[in-house]
Structure formats: structure tokens, C-alpha cells
Design an enzyme around this catalytic site. Structure first.
Site, PDB file in Angstrom:
ATOM      1  CE  LYS A  65      -0.035  39.282 -37.413  1.00 15.84           C
ATOM      2  NZ  LYS A  65      -1.408  38.988 -37.810  1.00 15.84           N
ATOM      3  CG  ASP A 101      -3.875  36.441 -36.200  1.00 13.61           C
ATOM      4  OD1 ASP A 101      -4.420  37.231 -35.407  1.00 13.61           O
ATOM      5  OD2 ASP A 101      -2.856  36.738 -36.863  1.00 13.61           O
TER       6      ASP A 101
HETATM    7  P1  NDP Z   1      -1.400  40.874 -46.564  1.00 13.21           P
HETATM    8  O1  NDP Z   1      -0.763  42.127 -47.064  1.00 13.21           O
HETATM    9  O2  NDP Z   1      -0.569  39.723 -46.159  1.00 13.21           O
HETATM   10  O3  NDP Z   1      -2.420  40.352 -47.734  1.00 13.21           O
HETATM   11  C1  NDP Z   1      -3.279  41.246 -48.404  1.00 13.21           C
HETATM   12  C2  NDP Z   1      -4.238  40.463 -49.298  1.00 13.21           C
HETATM   13  O4  NDP Z   1      -5.190  41.387 -49.846  1.00 13.21           O
HETATM   14  C3  NDP Z   1      -3.575  39.786 -50.486  1.00 13.21           C
HETATM   15  O5  NDP Z   1      -4.283  38.619 -50.790  1.00 13.21           O
HETATM   16  C4  NDP Z   1      -3.732  40.842 -51.591  1.00 13.21           C
HETATM   17  O6  NDP Z   1      -3.721  40.284 -52.882  1.00 13.21           O
HETATM   18  C5  NDP Z   1      -5.126  41.335 -51.277  1.00 13.21           C
HETATM   19  N1  NDP Z   1      -5.432  42.680 -51.762  1.00 13.21           N
HETATM   20  C6  NDP Z   1      -4.836  43.841 -51.388  1.00 13.21           C
HETATM   21  N2  NDP Z   1      -5.445  44.888 -51.988  1.00 13.21           N
HETATM   22  C7  NDP Z   1      -6.448  44.367 -52.757  1.00 13.21           C
HETATM   23  C8  NDP Z   1      -7.425  44.930 -53.620  1.00 13.21           C
HETATM   24  N3  NDP Z   1      -7.505  46.244 -53.806  1.00 13.21           N
HETATM   25  N4  NDP Z   1      -8.299  44.097 -54.238  1.00 13.21           N
HETATM   26  C9  NDP Z   1      -8.245  42.766 -54.042  1.00 13.21           C
HETATM   27  N5  NDP Z   1      -7.323  42.172 -53.234  1.00 13.21           N
HETATM   28  C10 NDP Z   1      -6.443  42.958 -52.611  1.00 13.21           C
HETATM   29  O7  NDP Z   1      -2.375  41.354 -45.397  1.00 13.21           O
HETATM   30  P2  NDP Z   1      -2.986  40.485 -44.198  1.00 13.21           P
HETATM   31  O8  NDP Z   1      -3.342  39.141 -44.709  1.00 13.21           O
HETATM   32  O9  NDP Z   1      -2.116  40.577 -43.014  1.00 13.21           O
HETATM   33  O10 NDP Z   1      -4.308  41.336 -43.863  1.00 13.21           O
HETATM   34  C11 NDP Z   1      -5.410  41.395 -44.770  1.00 13.21           C
HETATM   35  C12 NDP Z   1      -6.529  42.205 -44.139  1.00 13.21           C
HETATM   36  O11 NDP Z   1      -7.004  41.579 -42.976  1.00 13.21           O
HETATM   37  C13 NDP Z   1      -6.127  43.629 -43.707  1.00 13.21           C
HETATM   38  O12 NDP Z   1      -7.204  44.482 -44.005  1.00 13.21           O
HETATM   39  C14 NDP Z   1      -5.980  43.505 -42.201  1.00 13.21           C
HETATM   40  O13 NDP Z   1      -6.266  44.735 -41.542  1.00 13.21           O
HETATM   41  C15 NDP Z   1      -7.038  42.480 -41.878  1.00 13.21           C
HETATM   42  N6  NDP Z   1      -6.734  41.713 -40.660  1.00 13.21           N
HETATM   43  C16 NDP Z   1      -7.698  41.651 -39.695  1.00 13.21           C
HETATM   44  C17 NDP Z   1      -7.474  40.933 -38.539  1.00 13.21           C
HETATM   45  C18 NDP Z   1      -8.530  40.913 -37.494  1.00 13.21           C
HETATM   46  O14 NDP Z   1      -8.211  40.515 -36.360  1.00 13.21           O
HETATM   47  N7  NDP Z   1      -9.760  41.264 -37.799  1.00 13.21           N
HETATM   48  C19 NDP Z   1      -6.216  40.187 -38.327  1.00 13.21           C
HETATM   49  C20 NDP Z   1      -5.279  40.289 -39.433  1.00 13.21           C
HETATM   50  C21 NDP Z   1      -5.545  41.035 -40.556  1.00 13.21           C
HETATM   51  P3  NDP Z   1      -2.348  40.041 -53.700  1.00 13.21           P
HETATM   52  O15 NDP Z   1      -1.859  38.693 -53.298  1.00 13.21           O
HETATM   53  O16 NDP Z   1      -2.788  40.116 -55.101  1.00 13.21           O
HETATM   54  O17 NDP Z   1      -1.416  41.159 -53.313  1.00 13.21           O
END
Ligand code: NDP
Length: 272
Positions: A65, A101
Site C-alpha cells: 500500500k 479506505d
Molecule cells: P497493520 O499491521 O498496519 O497494523 C496493525 C495494528 O494492530 C498495529 O497498531 C498493531 O500494534 C496492532 N496489533 C497487532 N496485534 C495486536 C494485538 N494482539 N493486540 C493489540 N494490538 C495489536 O495492519 P492494518 O492497519 O493494515 O490492519 C489492521 C486490521 O484492520 C487488520 O485486522 C485488517 O484485516 C483490518 N482491515 C480491515 C479493513 C476493512 O475494510 N474492514 C481495511 C484494512 C484493514 P503495534 O503498533 O504495537 O504493532
């Protein structure tokens, strides 16, 4: 007949082909939409192959992305503000990037007639999706946003982005949200917690019916976070609604006609 695609890695489980194919079927369009795996370090070659087959447009997902921005000839404002692209159109070899998005995220909130202006927002997560969400709340002039994340530095960086685009913000560690969820009008989960049926990342014990609770995780549809919100009578928004919103907007960019939302929804959640 034109060909469209979604690129990313992994890509086998992408729901985009189902959504767009359902829309083509509904509108009797003779197009195809494929899932195309491009590994992280092979984006440039991957794009060249797409150009060779005269791809009409493509969606972009993890891990491309942000990197995809380098290969665009043009971009719209959503793309340049967010700094990430999820939709590309190809006009005779000229690639234009968009980010649907943000509007895809806002659509379900607006459908519920919620006035975002003056809302206090709690955003869980500070990854790529959270950035588009911050841009959305800034555009709609939310009152303030609190970014709560596992890694504080990432929350801080997103909070700085928020301030830069005019949305008042603060940041905290997700473990420190405690009982404060009740102080917010809208709470959004944009962490990946929930994907593997993890428990809600924060306590929703003190929220009430006036709170709007939005989980962008769409698989599973009913996360523990949303279940806890339902128990409190809160207004809830499912992750699949954002997925549909961004896909519908990509469809409209490519085809210039209104997306058949209900047919696309049916492809995703059946008759529900
Ligand atoms: P990223 O990998 O960029 O970010 C992940 C985020 O989740 C970070 O803030 C990370 O924290 C946090 N995180 C991961 N695991 C945990 C945990 N076990 N407990 C607490 N925090 C956690 O992913 P995206 O931002 O691209 O996507 C995030 C979610 O959104 C995914 O589940 C994805 O499927 C969903 N999504 C849905 C969309 C939709 O259209 N509905 C569109 C895009 C995404 P840290 O910074 O500490 O690593």
C-alpha cells in the site's frame, strides 16, 4: 472486456474477487477480476506484467500500500494525504492512485446519521488502516481523537500526523485505556486483535447505548469486541461494512456507475 486485479502477498484469502465479480454479474458487465500474488520485493516487475496485459485497474493490499506510491504517475488527494494507495486506474499506461479506505470507513457511520463533527473518538491501533481512519475523522472535523496502541511510538507518530492535518489528538498505551472507554462517542478497533478470536483489546464495561462501536476486523464478523458492545446496547458497525464501502468506491472510480451495493453485500455475507 477488461481485466481488474487485487495485488498483495498473501492474497489467496482476499474477498475482493468475490465482491467485484458479483458486481459485474449484477450489472451484466463482461469483465474479470483476479487475485495476483506479488511478493514484497517484486512490486516493480509485477506492475510491468500488469501493464503488459493492459490491466484496467487494480486494488492494492498488504504489503504494497505504501510502496505502490512510487510507481504512480498521478494520485488524487486522498492518496497523497494518507500516504498509501489501495486503488489504481490504468489509462493507456498512466497509473493513477486513490485511497478509498477513508471514505469506505466513513460511509457506514454516515449511513447511521451520526454527526461526526464534535465527536470524541477513541481509536485502537496505529497501523496503515488507522492512518486512513485518522484522515477520515480529520476531514469530518471530529472534536478530538485519542490513539491507543500496543507500541507507544507508533501511536505517537500517528498522533503527530493527526495534529498535522488539523485533528486534535493525544496518544496512550492500549493497556492504559482502563475504564475510560465511557468518555468517548465513537470507539474504533483498527488493531488486528480479533482476527484470531482474541478477546476485546479494551474493557467496554462502562459504555452505554449512546456509544458507537466500530470494529474494522471483518473476519470473523462477530468479534468479541463487538459482542461486548452489543451487551451494552451500543450502536455497532461491522468490519465488512468498511470492506464493502471501499470496494464500492473503487468500483465507481473504474466504471463510472453506481456500485450494486446489495449484490456485493450478498456475495460477502449471504442473505444477512
Ligand atoms: P497493520 O499491521 O498496519 O497494523 C496493525 C495494528 O494492530 C498495529 O497498531 C498493531 O500494534 C496492532 N496489533 C497487532 N496485534 C495486536 C494485538 N494482539 N493486540 C493489540 N494490538 C495489536 O495492519 P492494518 O492497519 O493494515 O490492519 C489492521 C486490521 O484492520 C487488520 O485486522 C485488517 O484485516 C483490518 N482491515 C480491515 C479493513 C476493512 O475494510 N474492514 C481495511 C484494512 C484493514 P503495534 O503498533 O504495537 O504493532
Amino acid at each position: 472486456m477488461s481485466t481488474y486485479a487485487v495485488i498483495g502477498d498473501p492474497i489467496d484469502h482476499s474477498l475482493s474477487p468475490n465482491l467485484h465479480t458479483a458486481a459485474f454479474r449484477e450489472l451484466n458487465l463482461d469483465h474479470s477480476y483476479i487475485a495476483y500474488r506479488i511478493p514484497k520485493d517484486e512490486l516493480e516487475e509485477g506492475i510491468e506484467s500488469l501493464k503488459k496485459i493492459k490491466i484496467a485497474g487494480f486494488n492494492v493490499t498488504i504489503p504494497h500500500k505504501v510502496t505502490m506510491m512510487k510507481f504512480l504517475d498521478k494520485m488524487d488527494e486522498t492518496c497523497s494525504i494518507i500516504g498509501a494507495v489501495n486503488t489504481v486506474s490504468n489509462n493507456n499506461g498512466v497509473l493513477k492512485g486513490y485511497n478509498t479506505d477513508m471514505e469506505g470507513f466513513l460511509d457506514p457511520i454516515k449511513k447511521r446519521d451520526k454527526i461526526i463533527k464534535d465527536c470524541k473518538v477513541l481509536l485502537l491501533g496505529a497501523g496503515g488502516a488507522a492512518r486512513a481512519i485518522v484522515a477520515g475523522f480529520a476531514k469530518e472535523h471530529a472534536k478530538s481523537i485519542t490513539i491507543a496502541n500496543r507500541t507507544l511510538e507508533n501511536a505517537k507518530a500517528l498522533s503527530e500526523f493527526s495534529q498535522k492535518i488539523g485533528l486534535d489528538s493525544r496518544f496512550i498505551r492500549i493497556d492504559n485505556v482502563g475504564e475510560s472507554a465511557k468518555d468517548y462517542d465513537i470507539i474504533v478497533n483498527a488493531t488486528s486483535a480479533g482476527l484470531k478470536n482474541e478477546p476485546s483489546p479494551i474493557s467496554l464495561d462502562r459504555i452505554n447505548r449512546r456509544t458507537m462501536v466500530y470494529d474494522i476486523v471483518y473476519m470473523p464478523m462477530n468479534t468479541d469486541f463487538l459482542e461486548k458492545a452489543k451487551e451494552k446496547g451500543a450502536t455497532i458497525i461491522y468490519g465488512y461494512e468498511m470492506l464493502l464501502g471501499q470496494a464500492a468506491r473503487a468500483f465507481e472510480i473504474w466504471h463510472g456507475v453506481k456500485a450494486p451495493y446489495n449484490a456485493m453485500k450478498k456475495a460477502l455475507v449471504g442473505g444477512a
